[in-house]
Every structure is written in C-alpha cells, then in structure tokens.
Enzyme design. Sequence first.
Site, PDB file in Angstrom:
ATOM      1  NE  ARG A  52      23.158 -16.299  -5.516  1.00  0.00           N
ATOM      2  CZ  ARG A  52      22.034 -16.302  -5.864  1.00  0.00           C
ATOM      3  NH1 ARG A  52      21.957 -17.348  -6.778  1.00  0.00           N
ATOM      4  NH2 ARG A  52      20.943 -15.487  -5.622  1.00  0.00           N
ATOM      5  CG  ASN A  53      29.015 -19.279   0.258  1.00  0.00           C
ATOM      6  OD1 ASN A  53      27.797 -19.027   0.412  1.00  0.00           O
ATOM      7  ND2 ASN A  53      29.831 -20.332   0.340  1.00  0.00           N
ATOM      8  CD  GLU A 112      23.697 -18.650  -1.140  1.00  0.00           C
ATOM      9  OE1 GLU A 112      22.816 -18.006  -1.539  1.00  0.00           O
ATOM     10  OE2 GLU A 112      23.811 -18.808   0.010  1.00  0.00           O
ATOM     11  CB  VAL A 172       8.301  -7.298   1.923  1.00  0.00           C
ATOM     12  CG1 VAL A 172       7.016  -7.797   2.192  1.00  0.00           C
ATOM     13  CG2 VAL A 172       9.181  -7.304   3.137  1.00  0.00           C
ATOM     14  CE  LYS A 187      26.685  -7.661  -0.772  1.00  0.00           C
ATOM     15  NZ  LYS A 187      25.608  -8.485  -0.766  1.00  0.00           N
ATOM     16  CG  LEU A 232      15.670   4.126  -6.365  1.00  0.00           C
ATOM     17  CD1 LEU A 232      17.295   4.282  -6.392  1.00  0.00           C
ATOM     18  CD2 LEU A 232      15.395   3.269  -5.121  1.00  0.00           C
ATOM     19  CG  HIS A 283      19.353  -7.183   5.445  1.00  0.00           C
ATOM     20  ND1 HIS A 283      19.662  -8.391   5.966  1.00  0.00           N
ATOM     21  CD2 HIS A 283      19.863  -7.090   4.061  1.00  0.00           C
ATOM     22  CE1 HIS A 283      20.768  -9.039   5.159  1.00  0.00           C
ATOM     23  NE2 HIS A 283      20.855  -8.137   3.973  1.00  0.00           N
ATOM     24  CD  GLU A 306      22.744  -6.322   1.099  1.00  0.00           C
ATOM     25  OE1 GLU A 306      23.731  -6.760   0.528  1.00  0.00           O
ATOM     26  OE2 GLU A 306      22.149  -6.632   1.815  1.00  0.00           O
ATOM     27  CE  LYS A 325      22.506 -11.446  -5.641  1.00  0.00           C
ATOM     28  NZ  LYS A 325      21.156 -11.095  -4.757  1.00  0.00           N
ATOM     29  NE  ARG A 356       2.175 -30.124 -10.431  1.00  0.00           N
ATOM     30  CZ  ARG A 356       0.843 -30.650 -10.550  1.00  0.00           C
ATOM     31  NH1 ARG A 356       0.377 -30.030 -11.720  1.00  0.00           N
ATOM     32  NH2 ARG A 356       0.502 -31.643  -9.844  1.00  0.00           N
ATOM     33  CG  ASN A 382      25.856 -14.844   2.108  1.00  0.00           C
ATOM     34  OD1 ASN A 382      25.142 -14.305   2.204  1.00  0.00           O
ATOM     35  ND2 ASN A 382      26.090 -15.974   1.677  1.00  0.00           N
ATOM     36  CG  HIS A 422      21.901 -12.854   8.076  1.00  0.00           C
ATOM     37  ND1 HIS A 422      22.263 -13.713   7.282  1.00  0.00           N
ATOM     38  CD2 HIS A 422      20.971 -12.096   7.526  1.00  0.00           C
ATOM     39  CE1 HIS A 422      21.692 -13.399   5.989  1.00  0.00           C
ATOM     40  NE2 HIS A 422      20.986 -12.201   6.347  1.00  0.00           N
ATOM     41  CE  LYS A 465      19.998 -16.467  -2.291  1.00  0.00           C
ATOM     42  NZ  LYS A 465      20.728 -16.197  -1.069  1.00  0.00           N
ATOM     43  CG  HIS A 489      24.888 -10.660   4.179  1.00  0.00           C
ATOM     44  ND1 HIS A 489      25.569  -9.677   4.041  1.00  0.00           N
ATOM     45  CD2 HIS A 489      23.595 -10.527   4.064  1.00  0.00           C
ATOM     46  CE1 HIS A 489      24.727  -8.842   3.080  1.00  0.00           C
ATOM     47  NE2 HIS A 489      23.563  -9.224   3.023  1.00  0.00           N
ATOM     48  N   GLY A 535      25.873  19.605  66.596  1.00  0.00           N
ATOM     49  CA  GLY A 535      24.468  20.053  66.746  1.00  0.00           C
ATOM     50  C   GLY A 535      23.381  19.195  65.429  1.00  0.00           C
ATOM     51  CB  SER A 577      -1.110  -0.075   1.117  1.00  0.00           C
ATOM     52  OG  SER A 577      -0.112  -0.383   2.151  1.00  0.00           O
TER      53      SER A 577
HETATM   54  N1  NAD Z   1      15.533 -12.965  -2.333  1.00  0.00           N
HETATM   55  C1  NAD Z   1      16.917 -12.272  -1.820  1.00  0.00           C
HETATM   56  O1  NAD Z   1      18.045 -12.483  -2.538  1.00  0.00           O
HETATM   57  C2  NAD Z   1      16.777 -11.260  -0.960  1.00  0.00           C
HETATM   58  C3  NAD Z   1      18.092 -10.379  -0.484  1.00  0.00           C
HETATM   59  C4  NAD Z   1      18.269  -9.481   0.270  1.00  0.00           C
HETATM   60  C5  NAD Z   1      16.992  -9.180   1.077  1.00  0.00           C
HETATM   61  N2  NAD Z   1      15.582 -10.118   0.682  1.00  0.00           N
HETATM   62  C6  NAD Z   1      14.430  -9.709   1.561  1.00  0.00           C
HETATM   63  O2  NAD Z   1      13.990  -8.061   1.197  1.00  0.00           O
HETATM   64  C7  NAD Z   1      13.221  -7.955   1.971  1.00  0.00           C
HETATM   65  C8  NAD Z   1      13.609  -6.383   2.419  1.00  0.00           C
HETATM   66  O3  NAD Z   1      13.435  -5.723   1.189  1.00  0.00           O
HETATM   67  P1  NAD Z   1      13.145  -4.044   1.322  1.00  0.00           P
HETATM   68  O4  NAD Z   1      14.320  -3.442   2.161  1.00  0.00           O
HETATM   69  O5  NAD Z   1      13.054  -3.756   0.164  1.00  0.00           O
HETATM   70  O6  NAD Z   1      11.839  -4.047   2.264  1.00  0.00           O
HETATM   71  P2  NAD Z   1      10.375  -3.708   2.161  1.00  0.00           P
HETATM   72  O7  NAD Z   1      10.140  -4.183   0.801  1.00  0.00           O
HETATM   73  O8  NAD Z   1       9.864  -3.994   3.112  1.00  0.00           O
HETATM   74  O9  NAD Z   1      10.452  -1.976   1.836  1.00  0.00           O
HETATM   75  C9  NAD Z   1      10.848  -1.205   2.647  1.00  0.00           C
HETATM   76  C10 NAD Z   1       9.983  -0.148   2.886  1.00  0.00           C
HETATM   77  O10 NAD Z   1       9.940   1.045   1.925  1.00  0.00           O
HETATM   78  C11 NAD Z   1       8.700   1.168   1.209  1.00  0.00           C
HETATM   79  N3  NAD Z   1       9.140   1.424   0.058  1.00  0.00           N
HETATM   80  C12 NAD Z   1       9.593   0.699  -0.791  1.00  0.00           C
HETATM   81  N4  NAD Z   1       9.822   1.239  -2.056  1.00  0.00           N
HETATM   82  C13 NAD Z   1       9.500   2.318  -2.130  1.00  0.00           C
HETATM   83  C14 NAD Z   1       9.507   3.731  -2.974  1.00  0.00           C
HETATM   84  N5  NAD Z   1       9.935   3.514  -4.185  1.00  0.00           N
HETATM   85  N6  NAD Z   1       8.869   4.619  -2.315  1.00  0.00           N
HETATM   86  C15 NAD Z   1       8.392   4.782  -1.059  1.00  0.00           C
HETATM   87  N7  NAD Z   1       8.246   3.571  -0.229  1.00  0.00           N
HETATM   88  C16 NAD Z   1       8.987   2.611  -0.645  1.00  0.00           C
HETATM   89  C17 NAD Z   1       7.938  -0.276   1.548  1.00  0.00           C
HETATM   90  O11 NAD Z   1       6.622  -0.082   1.669  1.00  0.00           O
HETATM   91  C18 NAD Z   1       8.471  -0.709   2.933  1.00  0.00           C
HETATM   92  O12 NAD Z   1       7.920   0.102   3.898  1.00  0.00           O
HETATM   93  C19 NAD Z   1      13.533  -8.682   3.593  1.00  0.00           C
HETATM   94  O13 NAD Z   1      12.317  -9.565   3.380  1.00  0.00           O
HETATM   95  C20 NAD Z   1      14.727  -9.547   2.881  1.00  0.00           C
HETATM   96  O14 NAD Z   1      14.571 -11.058   3.385  1.00  0.00           O
HETATM   97  C21 NAD Z   1      15.787 -10.993  -0.231  1.00  0.00           C
HETATM   98 ZN    ZN Z   2      21.799  -8.672   2.194  1.00  0.00          ZN
END
Ligand code: NAD
Ligand code: ZN
Length: 1602
Positions: A272-273, A268, A120, A201, A184, A295, A198, A258, A134, A276, A283, A156, A279, A883, A47
Amino acid sequence: MAALTDVQKINILGRESIHCGFHLVPYIVRTVLTELPASTYVLITDSNIAKFYFPAFEEEFDSTLSGLTNGSHARPRFLSHIIPPGETSKSREGKAVVEDFLLLNKCTRDTVILALGGGVVGDLVGFVAATFMRGVRFCQIPTSLLAMVDSSVGGKTAIDTPHGKNLIGAFWQPEFIFIDAALLETLPSREFSNGMAEVVKTAAIWNDSEFNSLESRSAEIFAAIQTPSTDYAGRSRKTRSLAQELLLAVIIGSISVKAHIVTIDPTEKGLRNLVNFGHSIGHAIEAILTPTILHGECVSIGMILEAELSRQMGILSQVSVGRLARCLKAYNLPVSLVDPRIADLPSAKLITVERLLDIMRVDKKNQGNDKKIVLLSRIGATYEQKASVVPDSLISKTLSESVTVIPGIPSFNPVKMTTPGSKSISNRALVLAALGTGTCRLTNLLHSDDTQVMMAALSELKGAKFEWEDGGETLVVHGGNGSLSVPPQGKELYLGNAGTAARFLTTVCTLVQKSPADDAEMTVITGNARMKQRPIGPLVTALRTNGSVIDYLESDGCLPLSIRPNGLKGGSVQLAASVSSQYVSSVLLCAPYANEPITLELIGGQVISQPYIDMTIAMMKSFGIEVSRRTEKDTGKLLDIYDIPKGSYQNPSNYSIESDASSATYPLAIAAITGTLCTIQNIGSLSLQGDAKFAREVLERMGCEVTQTATETTVQGPPIGELKAVEVIDMEVMTDAFLTATALAAVANGKTRIVGIANQRVKECNRIRAMIDELAKFGVSTNELDDGLEIMGKPVEEHKKGVSVHCYDDHRVAMAFSVLASLIPGTILEEKRCVEKTWPNWWDDLQNKIGLEVKGVELSTPSVSFSSNAVPFKSVVLIGMRGSGKTFIGDLAAAALHWKFIDADDHFETVHKIGVRQFVHENGWPAFREAETKLLQDLLNQQGHEHVISLGGGIVETPSARDLLKDWVSEGGVVVHIARNIDEVIEYLGLEGSRPAYGEPVNDVFQRRAPWFAECSSHRFINHVEAFVEGKIVIDPTDTKRGIREEVARFFNHITGVAANLAQNLKPGHNSYFLSLTYPDVLLALPRLEELSAGVDALEVRVDLLRSKEDIEPQGKHIPSEAYVADQIAALRRVTSLPLIFTVRTVSEGGAFPDHARKEVSSLLNLAISLGVEYLDVEMQLPEQTIRQLIARKGSTQIIASWHDWSGRLKWGSPEAQAMYDIAARNGDIVKMVFTASTMLDNFDCRAFALKTNNRPGAKPFIAINMGAVGQLSRILNTTFSPVSHPLQPSRAAPGQISFAQVQKALHLIGELPATKFYLFGNPISHSLSPTLHNTAFETLGLPHTYELLETAEVGEDIKNTIASPDFGGASVTIPHKMNIIPSLDQLTPAAKAMGAVNTIIPKNDSSTRLLVGDNTDWLGIRGSIAARIAVGQIHAALVIGAGGTSRAAIYALKDLGAKVIYVWNRTHDRAEELRVSNPDVNIQVINELGNWPNATVSPNVIVSTIPASETSLEDKPGYLFYPASLFSYLDGPAIVLDLAYKPVETPLLKLAKMTASNWDTAQGVEVLLQQGYAQFEQWTSRKCPQGPVSRKVWEVYYNRA
Ligand SMILES: NC(=O)c1ccc[n+]([C@@H]2O[C@H](COP(=O)([O-])OP(=O)(O)OC[C@H]3O[C@@H](n4cnc5c(N)ncnc54)[C@H](O)[C@@H]3O)[C@@H](O)[C@H]2O)c1
Ligand SMILES: [Zn+2]
C-alpha cells in the site's frame, strides 16, 4: 425511475461496496434504506456542497420515508448537519461539534451516517463514525474527485491537530461508497485537477495502458466535467455520452487499483506504500505551502521530483519522466517549484533543501534514519513492490536548484555515448514509420509534445500502433501502410500547441478514406488557444487546390480544420514555401500515398530552411522512397520542383534517430578541455545538421584529433591547457554551438574571434552578452563585435575559482558553462533546470555516462559584510560633465571627510608642466585622452586611499578609462557622478574658458556621455545649484534650511561609510519611528516637513505613490520615472538630513506599483543606493538574484528585509513565521514583518514573537506589526521603526497607521511610557522661557512629561530630593547653581568638565542603577547661532564680553568653531586672566579697552556678550559699560554679534551693530536659549525637538512679555 440507474460495482475487501454511476441520489437513498436499516439517518456535508445537492437528498429521503408504512415500528428519522467547508473543520473542535449534534439528537448505536463531501467531510465524518458509541455504520458519498479516487477508498479516517495533519484517526470501513460522477460538474476546475494528480499517480505506478489514455485524452476528460448533463443524462447506460463513459472509466480504473492494493494490504504494511508515490517529497512541499497550494498540486511536483530521483539513480528513463511531466501539465498541474503559481508565493522562499529533508524525516514510511521513497521504473511499474531506501545525498541533489561539477578526468574515459535524439528527425521518423509497412523499432527518439500528440492522433486515426520497450528507450511502431480511418463522430484530434505535429498531420489527415462503417463525415484537428493563432494557410491552400476539401472552423488560416476523408488526389501541387519548410516536409512525407504521383513545386520566393527539406528527402530514402529534385537542363542549377513516386514506405526493423548535433558539442568539448576521448554515436559526416560540423571546424582547429565516420564522431583532446586559440571562426552554419566554442576559447592560449552569430542576441537571452558577462566572472576578458565576440583565452590556473554562473534560463548557457566547470574548480551553475528544453537529464548523463561527479548546491545568501575601519577608506572619484560642479563639491566633500582633494586638471598641469588646454593644442585630443587615462591609473594606484579625486568631464570618452573606473567600483571603490541640469551647465560654461572647447554642441556631448557616466559610477549626486529651477520646482527658499554644504557632508560621509547617516534610536531599549510620506510630489510636503516629521527618526518615501505632473493617471498602478524619483529625493535632501527609507510597495502588498514589474523595482532600488539613501525596504518576495545583487552593492545603506501578508493567513508564532524571520534576518540589516490582524490577540502574539526573537544574541532590529484597525495596538507596541502618519498628511500609507503623538499618548495610557518631571533649578527664574520651550515640545510630540520651575536660593534639600525622585526626568540649571550643582551629580560630560559648569542634568538608567550626568548645552546654543551665519574656520578673531560661567561656554563654542584668536574683556581683569589660564589650548588675549585690538590688523568678526544689558550703554556714562562703534570695525565679510541678555528686546549692543555696519548680523539671547534648549531636549528624550512649533511659541511669549 430509479430502476433505470446503471451502476458499476467494485469489490473491496471482499465486498462489492463501491457503486459507481451518474445521478445516483435516488439510488443511494433507496440502497441505504433497504440495505442499512436504522432508526436514524444523518447526512453530513459542507455548506459549499449543501448549496448544490442537499435539497435533492432531503427531498428523496422525505418522500421515500413518508411512503413507508411502518406498522408497529417508528418511522426512521432523517437528520442533517452542515459544517463549514475547508480543512479547519477537520479538527478536534470540528469533531466535537458533530458529536454534540449527534448526542443532542439522541442518535443511538444503530444510526447510519452519510458523509457527503470532499476528503474533509469524509475524513471527519468517518472518524466520528469510528468512535461514536464505539462505532456506527457510515457511507461515503464523495463529491470531489480526490475524495472519489483516494480518500473515500481504503477506510482511513483522521483529523488534524496543530502538530500536523491526519495525526489522530482510525481505520473504519464505510458500508458503501457511492461514486456519483455527475457531482463533479459543480466541482471547481482547480479541485478537479487536484484529484487528477492522484489519478495520474495511480496509473503511473500500476497501469501503463490507463496512463496512455490519460496522457492522450486530457482534453476530453476535462470536457466531460465542463459540459453539464441535463435530464439526468448518464444515469442509464443508454443516455451516457462518450465523454461520460470516459470519465467514469478513468475514475473506476483508478479506484480499482486502489481497491486492489487496499484489499491486499489493508493496514499499510508494504504494497500500500506504493500509492505514496510522489507523496514523500510532495508532503514536505505541502507542509510549507498549505493551504495556498493543494495536496494534488504538491504531489504533482513531488511525483516529478521522485521520478527524477529514480532517473538519477539510473532506474527510470528520461522518456518516462518526460511523459509523466507532460501528462500532469495537461491537467493544469504544476510540475516544478519554479512554476509561477508557486515561485510567486511568499512562502515559496521558505522551501529550502534542508527544510524539505527535515520535514521528510518524520515520514511514516521511513526506516529509522533512512528515507524511503517509491521509485518508478517505468510508466506503470515501480522498482520494488514497496518504497525503496534512498540516501539523503541523492534526495538533496534532486531538490537543489543549482549544481556544481567536480572537475577531473571523466571516469568513463574513453566515453562512448549517444546524445538525445534530434527533434526534427524524431518527428519525421514517427510519421514515416507510422505510414510504412512492417514493424519499426525507433531508438533514441526525443519524446516531446510533438511526438506525443502525433502518436495519439495516429492511433486515433487507426493509422498505426505504438508500444514502448526497454522501459521507454525504444518505441515500437507497427506501421499501418497509409491506411487511416475517420475518428468517431464528435471526436476531435487535439494537438495542444504542438506546431510540427499540426503541420505534418494536416496532410496526413487528407490521406484518410471513408469506409462504410464510419459514422463521422469529417476529421477535425484542433489545438489550444495559442495553436489557433499559428499559421497553416499556405499548406491548406496548396492541398485545397489539389482537390482536398478542408474547412476552417474558426478563423481563416488557422486550426481547427475539418478535413473530408477523400484521400489525397496527387498530381501537381504548388506550395508557398517562404514561411515554413514544415509545409514542404508535410506534403513530401505523405506524397507517396496520393492517388497519383506528386510533382511538388515550391513557389512564392525564397525557400526557407532548405536543409530541413533535404533532411526529409534523405529520411524518405531510408524508408525506401526516392524523391528527385529537378534541375535546369542547360545549367544544371537546382530547381524548387520535386517528383515523388507513388509507393509505400518499407519500415526498416530498426531505425536509430540521429543525435541532436548541438547537444553533441558538449560531451565532445568536455573531451577537448579535459584531454580525453569521446565518441558520439549516431552522428557523423553524413549528418545534415549544421552543428555536426563543430568537431571538424572548431575542435580540430583548436588542436583536437577528430575522426569521423559516416555515423560517428570521435574527438581526442590535447593535454590539459594546450587548446589553441583560433584567429577567426565563422559559425554562421552552426550558430547554436558558438557558446560551446566560447567556453573552450576561454582556456585556449590566445585570442579567438567568433563571427557570424549575430542572431544569437535574440535567442532565449542575448547569448553574446550572457557569455561576456559570465566569462568576466572567471576573469576572462572579451570584446563584443557586431556579429560575434573575441575571447582572450587565459591559462586554467588564472581563472577565478568558485564562480557562480547565472544561466539566464537558457539551456545552452548552462551546458556550455558545464564544459568549463569540468576544469575550473567550484563553478556553480545556478539554474540546473534550464537544460530541460533539449537535454533534461544532462546532469545525470554528465555523471552516469561521462563520469564527472555532479553535486547539488543550495545558493546561500552572501553574508552581510561591512567595511571594517581597520583598513583605510578607498578614495572617492568624481565624474560628470564639465561645469557640473565637481571641483566645488569635491572640495566640500574632502573637507567633510577630512580627506585630501585632488583636481585632475590641476594635477595634470603639475605632472606635465603644461595646462590641459595647451596640451591639447600641441598634441591633439587622442594624445590628451591617452595621457589623461594614464594619469587616472597612477592616481588610483598612488592616491588610492582617503582622497577625493575629481576627473575631467571627457574621461569617460576613453574605453580603457571607463574600464579603470568600472574596476574601481567592482573592487569596492566609490565613483560618484555629479549630475547637474544641462541647461545650467551650459549657462555656467558660457562664463568660463580655461579649458578646451568642445567643438560640438554641449547637448550632443551630454547625450553621448550620459550612459557612460551611468555605467562607470556607483553613486550619483544631484547638484541642483539653482536648486529650484524656475517653473519646475517651486519652493519657498526659507524652507531650504540646509545648505549644499550639509548635504555634501551627509552624502559623502554616508556612502563612504566614514559616518553612515543612520538612525540612532534603532539600538535596543529605544523606540524608533518613521514617517511615511504619501504625497505624489514631496515638494508639497517640504514647507511643513519639519512639523510632519516631529519626533520621527526617518522618513519613508513611498516611491510607488510618487506621480509627476506629467503622469496623467492620478490613481491606480503606476511606475514613476527614475528621473522623477531622483529629483524627489534631491528635493527632500534640501530640507532634511533625516535618514530616508526607500520603499516600493506593489499592489498586492498594498501599494501602487504593478505586481510583476520586478525589473523596474530592482532598478529603482539600485537607484536609491546610488543616491545614498540610507534604508532600502526590500521585499523578500523579490527574486533571489535581485536581493543578492542589492546586498552585494549596498555599502552603508541598510536593507530592511520585509514580508507583507495581507491574507491574514499567516500567524505569529507559526513555524512559517519563524522561517520568514530567519530568511529576512539573513538578508537584511533590519527585519520587517507585517501581518494582518483579525483579532486583538494577534497583537499580543506579535509582541510575544518580537520579544522572543529580540532576545536572541545578536538579534537584528525587528519591525513587527499587524495591519488593519485591529492591528493598531501592534504599531504602538512595536519598538523598531514604527511607521507613523501625521494628521497634516493627505492620506495614510497603510490602514491602521497612527501619528507619532498618538503612539506616545497610547504608550503612556497603557503604562509603557511613564510621565516624568523636568525642572529648572535657579534663582531668579520666574520669567524663564524654558517651561514654555519644553512644555510646547512635549505637547507637540504627545509626550506625557511636564517641565516646571524649582526656584531655590541654594542647592539644598529641595533639589536633592527632586533629583532622587523616581519620576525625575531631567533638569536645566541656571544662575546661580551651574557650578554648585556639580557635587550632587555622578558624572560630567567632557563639555561640562571643560567649562566647569553644568546647565543640564540627565538621569541615565543603567539596568539597576541610575546615574545623574551633568552636561552643558549653553555652548551648543552659542555655536549654533554663530555657525548658522559663518562657516567653520572663517572666524578671524572673536570677542567675548564678560568672564562668568556663560563666557566659558562662549569660549568653548568659539574654540570648536576654530576661532584663531579670542579677545576677552571683563570689568575685573583678574577674572578674565583666570579664564585665559584655564584654557591653555585656546589663543585667548585679555583686553582692557573695547574696540582697541592688540593686533590692529585682526578685528573680530564674532562678538559675544554675556553680561546683563542693563549695565551697558551707548553713551559714555559712569556705572555703565560703554560700547564704542569701533567694535564693529570688521567690514570684509560676514560677521555676527550675539547678546545673551534677554532684556530689552533690542539691547544697546545690538542696536549699535545695526546702526554701524551692514555686514554685521545680530542674534538675540532668545535665539541662543532656543538652540541650547533643543539640544537639552534631545539629550533627555533622544528625540529631535520640534523646532518650528517651539520657537514660534517661545518668541510669542517673549514679545508678549516685553
Ligand atoms: N483518508 C484518506 O485516505 C485521504 C487521502 C487523501 C486525502 N485525504 C484528505 O482529504 C482532504 C482533502 O480532500 P478534498 O480535496 O476533497 O478537500 P475538500 O473536502 O476540502 O474539498 C475541496 C473543496 O471543494 C468543494 N467541493 C467538494 N466537492 C464539490 C462539488 N461536487 N461541487 C462543488 N464544490 C465541491 C469543497 O467544499 C471544498 O471547498 C484532506 O484533508 C486530506 O488529508 C484523505
Ligand atoms: Zn494523496
């Protein structure tokens, strides 16, 4: 329109599926529709993102789809689904919701899903796509930077489960990844930084040039997302700004790495390690701090820790670690766990080395038990092409905050090393080499913010080229020979807060010459907000006067500056040099490149820091330019005028930066103290640094052999233990080295005096104080001097071992004490990171270059120790103004403790056979003070146990006496400062003259001594003799029920531990409560305190809510003064002996105390201990130091270790909650955890958690509650110290707080407090007041019980059935059953046994069985009524009239009160005689005639009548007992007559007393009834009887009946 879109494509797994650009929405829709034909397109987003971008996508899809003319085929559908933002969506439930949406909408296998969002959304939607039907096709449209560079690339996908993150998932590659960098612009900046972790990194492990640009261009990169691009700017190349180009380049650079790695190792297996890096540790940190800390933030800290690990293993240079840290900081990322963003979190306490290692144990990369970590070998490369195995011991050393040095002979002896480069020399060398011709290799450069910023700026000006060699050990400078160009239009040189760089570069920029190719007109240098306040004015003025065109762009005298590229004119330059020598150096360094030779004249008074100017000139000479300084012709005196020729610097091929001379003192001192040899290369007799004199002027004089060449210094220490003390060392020219010298002096034989270092009081900390305090821990004495200190050296063996050194966050303190640590075993340096300022890898070098082993240490909380009763108690010492009441209070205290009292003045007289006054008169004050101190020493030695010793007021005037007192306290003794209002003291002293007069105003003496009293005492007793001084405290005297006597007894019993005043109901199986006092001034509460505190076990003083009349602000943040707080506590003590809980709640914990005023919290908590407060609420968020210090001195005071979580985030039963409990249980006597409930279920979780932990063996009392209205149930269910409020209070202390009575009612309703029945057994009893008494008490406290009459002629079936019934709560027993009841009972108390009569039955439930215990509280009623009027031991003789059951109680009470003789009169003499015989240990005399005493000199001052009043008379008539007036012949003091008869209201006996003698007080039977009833009630319920309401009601009923 879409045709104008420029995208860059990146290949991954053989396909160019990553498309990058700006404003891509139309491009994305078009590409998806044409490349991925489908029946349905589903866009899924969260949202937050939908708000910004959903309309654009919807519109684009709708318009494109409606434009399709699709003949026979149905038009594809566009569907959308919005999920809540945040990690919780990435769950099984979240996945089901998305799947249900797809199923409901009949999506088929040919659906294409678009994941628009951060990681997410990407992870969740990707995983749904992987398994739906599937597997269906999907595209990633990442919106967060993290998602763009990391999660969207690589295929991933995963969801979280309660067992951990990302544990269920799949590899599922998206068809396309669309990187639209314009998205962004709406990303919160913290999220952007999160992604930058990242990016940094990836560059760090793979690409050093990428890293260089990240390092130098952070400001521009930030600016790129902060400036919104209008009109789709950037969509096409043509419309793209420089900033956009840069941003995209950064993203693409990172993705490419990457993508490359993923392509080589898609699942991995090895390479690919590498991604990390950071991390493994990151982590583990994240597992504890999530979701508060993101993170990327955890990974940022993880990268630094892993880089340090690599450095520690000798793989990575400090330069690289430093660059990495600075780069991450530039993106607002935290780089250590001590960052306040982390250290201030409650959960930060949960980060322990052990816990982190534990979490790391389950890392997927691990090989069996071995942990694998990616080791960096330099910026842009890793040690292996995979993660490397690292032993746990190394990891834990890196993670621990403290270290210990294992003493010994350095294994690299003879040591030869360089120490970090000097900062000043590094900065100069960089400018010289950059301006010079040819290539110069700089070694030993101290890489700092200044050098980094300078290199970036010089590159930008095209003034020189830089390269790193030897993994960062060598900087290669390709000099530009002074040719510099204007940076491109719009490009500013950003200098952060690097001061030296700003000064040096200002002149460098004037050298710039414009060439026709340049588009820009000006060079602009700028910095951060702090930089924009730092002065540069004198330098700019000098350059302007010389003809340079420089403008201030914001405020005058500061950066930013705009400088016209005109070249530097030269000739005469005048410069004010009294503010900073850096201005001078700046001009000198650039002068050779001016158009004409420069003559620099320094004006404006005293030139500051001449040595630094000399340093610049000397270095210029090394680069081939000779500056000459003019002298006065006649005198040869040096002038402040310098001539600099034109020319260019000739770069030497190698230039080794001189070591920092202050740093060099540590390895040299280690050689000195361990008797070994150490050579420091790079610093010798030619050095211009003041601290370079340390070897010759300090070490040589202490007995070392020192050899110095021009560039090297070698020290050979004498054999261990043979360092010599030096009488005086003046260290004015090397002040920073005084700490090193002090550490050595501590083991030298003799006294060393160090002077000339007064300025060290205002460095990182007060260094003189710091050395004194920390050396004291080793048992080394010192004296502080005005400009230095004296150290009494002590042989090594006599130093205390295992000392934990506090480092005050000062690098020099830490390094100086590591010198001592190399000799004294077990020394711990508490904050290892503080060395970062000048020698970040000091600990590594200590081990790897010097050869002393360094181990990580985790500071453990000292175990909660308690004085055991086996050893006798240490004597208590009283100090205070003459006193103030020391003798008076000392006497009372000794009586209460059953110890002996010594008055030092009297003792003095005994010892010296002469009074104090006379002694002073004859021998003078100094002699007296000396004698007095000697006496104190003897007293403490000889009467050191179980005495109360009161000292003279002036004892604290003598420093050695103060030391004695302080030692006494530090050895666990108690010194109490008796504090009394000074005006009262003055008034009192006016009446007394037996001791010598002051000869100066008392007030002055008071002011002088006040701080000494404070520093010498462990406790403070506030003696309000005139308890409530007029105009200050106004209390109705009837409220001050407690005498000073009772308070003295409570105070001294508590603080000595003889009988700590703690709440009894804290034991298992009981419920306990405290009342939170929320008054700004507790005086308002005193009149009704008894009522307010009904039922509770303690009173909480909410110190943060206290506000004196002088505190003007009625609300908001506030810090009450200590004096006010102390007064408030004292006032409470006048009316209650209930234990106090002292609580300072900060704003974020729901209180009014400012959040960061930690020092003040700590002083208040310490004050509370001094005042003998029983419980201290100590937030576990307070600094570890504070907590440990409080535990160390708490004595009998108990610590409630508390955690408060207002966020509602923490859940009972989570591992975090468990860890919090463990920490609190380790630190506290009582654990308190307060969370916030969001649903009713949280209360059950809370209860379950408490039950589980309480069942552990040795569990501490545990307060577990939830805040908020929903949390009320938890307050009811909680068993330990439930906080309650009272309806009479002005406000509640916390939301959801309820009253004691409400809690009882609620407990009853939910079945936790069954109603029981109480009875009175006797006959006749219909007029008894007992039902009124007890039922009023039950009602007041909200207890569900009832009290009724059971009138029976004998102890028969009725009574037997009643006491056997399960709801029997207890009974009172009266005539005629007091003795007959005994066979029906299981046990008698000693009192009941002694009296042979029972008036109270108490059922005691013991797991399975129930015991009926018989007690007798009649005697307590009698005792209480007498004790309220006559002090214990003051009963000369007593008379008891009657010899029945009640008279036994009277005798028992009188015996307890210490009556010396008891006369007994009874109508039948034999029964009286029986009484005498059955009480062999009491002096009973049976008398035959009232008023005629066997020993005429002792007439009774206590009379107790136990016979019915109806049988007595004041007239001598038959059938009545006649009372003669001679009963009351005692006239010498307080006396009391008690008539236990209830009728009539005024019995003949009492009437006679009133008529006869004014010193006789009277007490009616009802009073005794009440007193024994209170005691009875307390036995039954373990609660104090609410005496006020009960007695009011009983008296009312009594008078109504009469
Ligand atoms: N699959 C993989 O290889 C891999 C690698 C690293 C991290 N992850 C996963 O990624 C997740 C973290 O990702 P994240 O940091 O993007 O978190 P997120 O998706 O929760 O985004 C961070 C916040 O920023 C907001 N947001 C995102 N883009 C926006 C935009 N352009 N404008 C305004 N708001 C924005 C989102 O709504 C959220 O509140 C974790 O669950 C982590 O485990 C996966
Ligand atoms: Zn990471």
